[in-house]
Design a protein around this motif. Structure first.
Motif, PDB file in Angstrom:
ATOM      1  N   ASP A  66       0.973  -1.141  -0.098  1.00 43.15           N
ATOM      2  CA  ASP A  66      -0.115   0.027   0.057  1.00 43.15           C
ATOM      3  C   ASP A  66       0.844   1.212  -0.182  1.00 43.15           C
ATOM      4  O   ASP A  66       0.606   2.240  -0.846  1.00 43.15           O
ATOM      5  CB  ASP A  66      -0.814   0.120   1.120  1.00 43.15           C
ATOM      6  CG  ASP A  66      -1.724  -1.100   1.183  1.00 43.15           C
ATOM      7  OD1 ASP A  66      -2.286  -1.807   0.252  1.00 43.15           O
ATOM      8  OD2 ASP A  66      -2.502  -1.461   2.317  1.00 43.15           O
ATOM      9  N   GLU A  67       2.003   1.339   0.813  1.00 44.53           N
ATOM     10  CA  GLU A  67       2.700   2.491   0.951  1.00 44.53           C
ATOM     11  C   GLU A  67       3.491   2.622  -0.349  1.00 44.53           C
ATOM     12  O   GLU A  67       3.713   3.907  -0.822  1.00 44.53           O
ATOM     13  CB  GLU A  67       3.789   2.174   2.192  1.00 44.53           C
ATOM     14  CG  GLU A  67       3.473   2.190   3.450  1.00 44.53           C
ATOM     15  CD  GLU A  67       4.244   1.624   4.642  1.00 44.53           C
ATOM     16  OE1 GLU A  67       5.356   1.802   4.065  1.00 44.53           O
ATOM     17  OE2 GLU A  67       3.932   1.482   5.629  1.00 44.53           O
ATOM     18  N   MET A  68       3.856   1.617  -0.984  1.00 46.01           N
ATOM     19  CA  MET A  68       4.540   1.790  -2.407  1.00 46.01           C
ATOM     20  C   MET A  68       3.743   2.248  -3.571  1.00 46.01           C
ATOM     21  O   MET A  68       3.977   3.141  -4.202  1.00 46.01           O
ATOM     22  CB  MET A  68       5.221   0.218  -2.892  1.00 46.01           C
ATOM     23  CG  MET A  68       6.215  -0.396  -2.270  1.00 46.01           C
ATOM     24  SD  MET A  68       7.550   0.718  -1.826  1.00 46.01           S
ATOM     25  CE  MET A  68       8.278   1.086  -3.720  1.00 46.01           C
ATOM     26  N   ILE A  69       2.457   2.032  -3.303  1.00 46.87           N
ATOM     27  CA  ILE A  69       1.371   2.483  -4.361  1.00 46.87           C
ATOM     28  C   ILE A  69       1.270   4.055  -4.067  1.00 46.87           C
ATOM     29  O   ILE A  69       1.010   4.785  -5.009  1.00 46.87           O
ATOM     30  CB  ILE A  69       0.171   1.548  -4.414  1.00 46.87           C
ATOM     31  CG1 ILE A  69       0.195   0.508  -4.781  1.00 46.87           C
ATOM     32  CG2 ILE A  69      -1.065   2.549  -4.949  1.00 46.87           C
ATOM     33  CD1 ILE A  69       0.603   0.335  -6.469  1.00 46.87           C
ATOM     34  N   SER A  70       1.268   4.325  -2.700  1.00 51.65           N
ATOM     35  CA  SER A  70       1.031   5.745  -2.369  1.00 51.65           C
ATOM     36  C   SER A  70       2.251   6.632  -2.909  1.00 51.65           C
ATOM     37  O   SER A  70       2.274   7.533  -3.318  1.00 51.65           O
ATOM     38  CB  SER A  70       0.907   5.996  -1.059  1.00 51.65           C
ATOM     39  OG  SER A  70       2.072   5.573  -0.195  1.00 51.65           O
ATOM     40  N   ILE A  71       3.497   6.202  -2.974  1.00 52.45           N
ATOM     41  CA  ILE A  71       4.564   6.613  -3.388  1.00 52.45           C
ATOM     42  C   ILE A  71       4.412   6.635  -5.048  1.00 52.45           C
ATOM     43  O   ILE A  71       4.911   7.731  -5.497  1.00 52.45           O
ATOM     44  CB  ILE A  71       5.873   6.076  -2.889  1.00 52.45           C
ATOM     45  CG1 ILE A  71       6.065   6.001  -1.551  1.00 52.45           C
ATOM     46  CG2 ILE A  71       7.154   6.676  -3.816  1.00 52.45           C
ATOM     47  CD1 ILE A  71       7.259   5.280  -0.768  1.00 52.45           C
ATOM     48  N   LYS A  72       4.422   5.563  -5.599  1.00 52.50           N
ATOM     49  CA  LYS A  72       4.307   5.403  -7.023  1.00 52.50           C
ATOM     50  C   LYS A  72       2.793   4.962  -7.471  1.00 52.50           C
ATOM     51  O   LYS A  72       2.552   4.020  -7.909  1.00 52.50           O
ATOM     52  CB  LYS A  72       5.364   4.460  -7.429  1.00 52.50           C
ATOM     53  CG  LYS A  72       6.586   4.780  -7.609  1.00 52.50           C
ATOM     54  CD  LYS A  72       7.183   5.805  -8.559  1.00 52.50           C
ATOM     55  CE  LYS A  72       8.652   6.016  -8.403  1.00 52.50           C
ATOM     56  NZ  LYS A  72       9.066   6.977  -9.366  1.00 52.50           N
ATOM     57  N   PRO A  73       1.882   6.029  -7.604  1.00 52.52           N
ATOM     58  CA  PRO A  73       0.662   5.714  -8.018  1.00 52.52           C
ATOM     59  C   PRO A  73       0.290   4.989  -9.417  1.00 52.52           C
ATOM     60  O   PRO A  73       1.140   5.459 -10.387  1.00 52.52           O
ATOM     61  CB  PRO A  73      -0.156   7.071  -7.892  1.00 52.52           C
ATOM     62  CG  PRO A  73       0.658   8.002  -7.016  1.00 52.52           C
ATOM     63  CD  PRO A  73       2.106   7.553  -6.928  1.00 52.52           C
ATOM     64  N   GLY A  74      -0.614   4.094  -9.444  1.00 52.47           N
ATOM     65  CA  GLY A  74      -0.617   3.415 -10.921  1.00 52.47           C
ATOM     66  C   GLY A  74       0.290   2.385 -11.130  1.00 52.47           C
ATOM     67  O   GLY A  74       0.271   1.553 -11.981  1.00 52.47           O
ATOM     68  N   ARG A  75       1.482   2.167 -10.130  1.00 53.15           N
ATOM     69  CA  ARG A  75       2.701   1.111 -10.604  1.00 53.15           C
ATOM     70  C   ARG A  75       2.300  -0.050  -9.739  1.00 53.15           C
ATOM     71  O   ARG A  75       2.698  -0.441  -8.690  1.00 53.15           O
ATOM     72  CB  ARG A  75       4.045   1.667 -10.170  1.00 53.15           C
ATOM     73  CG  ARG A  75       4.350   2.813 -10.898  1.00 53.15           C
ATOM     74  CD  ARG A  75       4.415   2.801 -12.201  1.00 53.15           C
ATOM     75  NE  ARG A  75       4.978   3.702 -12.766  1.00 53.15           N
ATOM     76  CZ  ARG A  75       5.190   3.951 -14.321  1.00 53.15           C
ATOM     77  NH1 ARG A  75       4.734   2.833 -15.038  1.00 53.15           N
ATOM     78  NH2 ARG A  75       5.756   4.847 -14.807  1.00 53.15           N
ATOM     79  N   HIS A  76       1.029  -0.835 -10.301  1.00 57.83           N
ATOM     80  CA  HIS A  76       0.480  -1.804  -9.469  1.00 57.83           C
ATOM     81  C   HIS A  76       1.559  -2.897  -9.211  1.00 57.83           C
ATOM     82  O   HIS A  76       1.412  -4.008  -8.168  1.00 57.83           O
ATOM     83  CB  HIS A  76      -0.726  -2.252 -10.025  1.00 57.83           C
ATOM     84  CG  HIS A  76      -1.831  -1.437 -10.418  1.00 57.83           C
ATOM     85  ND1 HIS A  76      -2.576  -1.127 -11.377  1.00 57.83           N
ATOM     86  CD2 HIS A  76      -2.142  -0.355  -9.438  1.00 57.83           C
ATOM     87  CE1 HIS A  76      -3.273  -0.180 -11.389  1.00 57.83           C
ATOM     88  NE2 HIS A  76      -3.085   0.425 -10.309  1.00 57.83           N
TER      89      HIS A  76
END
Length: 223
Positions: A66-76
């Protein structure tokens, strides 16, 4: 924060603390703080430490995604990596650290045995072979093993190639996203480009993975 006090057979008191981060994670998932605390307390109060270790890992690793998605939105792919690592890690804990050479079997087993039947059907309806894939000409559809292999391959590409932009979920279920991956669908295949329509959203897939992990946890609580 929750404090757990447990008396040992020697008469000592063992004190454990349930992290507020874990409570928050499961409260948000269940939509109910009391349900989250009840599950966590049950795991923490068991003599068997495996459920406790598993539930901690679920919260930690899914939250990292979840934290990674918040840093890189859309990079699923960044979240998918942590989902697959979590499946592997919880299996490793349940097997008492025994090494598994072919980790893809862990992922296939998870999709086959831990994901609810309704969610399995939803996956098969919302991840399809693209008409541009040459196997579509042979009416070769997808099964759960292939879908599990797709997600394992995404994790593999990120770990070994650093590729985190080769897969995306849909924004809504009536929107098809075409994803192309170089992979083997079956063990005897050669690596070649495969194309898939993805109609499932990130939020839906995340929920399916967490539900599957909780199903796995419940099995371990019963052993």
């Amino acid at each position: 924060m929750e404090i757990i006090e447990k008396y040992t057979s020697e008469g000592f008191v063992e004190v454990s603390v349930i992290s507020e981060e874990y409570i928050k994670f499961f409260s948000e998932f269940f939509g109910d703080r009391e349900q989250a605390i009840k599950l966590l307390r049950t795991c923490y109060e068991m003599d068997n430490v495996i459920p406790r270790r598993i539930i901690n890992n679920i919260s930690r690793l899914i939250s990292l995604g979840d934290e990674m998605i918040s840093i890189k939105p859309g990079r699923h792919v960044l979240a998918i990596f942590y989902w697959i690592v979590c499946i592997e890690a919880t299996s490793h804990i349940a097997n008492h650290g025994a090494k598994v050479r072919d980790k893809i079997k862990i992922i296939r087993r998870f999709f086959a045995e831990c994901i609810d039947e309704a969610d399995q059907a939803f996956l098969l309806e919302h991840i399809e072979r693209s008409l541009s894939d040459e196997r579509a000409q042979n009416s070769s559809g997808l099964n759960l093993d292939i879908i599990a292999t797709i997600f394992y391959n995404i994790r593999h590409d990120f770990v070994h190639e650093g590729n985190y932009s080769n897969f995306h979920f849909s924004q809504k279920n009536d929107e098809r996203i075409i994803n192309s991956l170089t992979m083997k669908e079956h063990g005897k295949d050669k690596e070649e480009e495969r194309s898939y329509y993805v109609l499932i959203t990130y939020e839906q897939m995340r929920k399916i993975i967490i539900k599957g992990l909780l199903n796995f946890l419940k099995k371990q609580m019963q052993t």
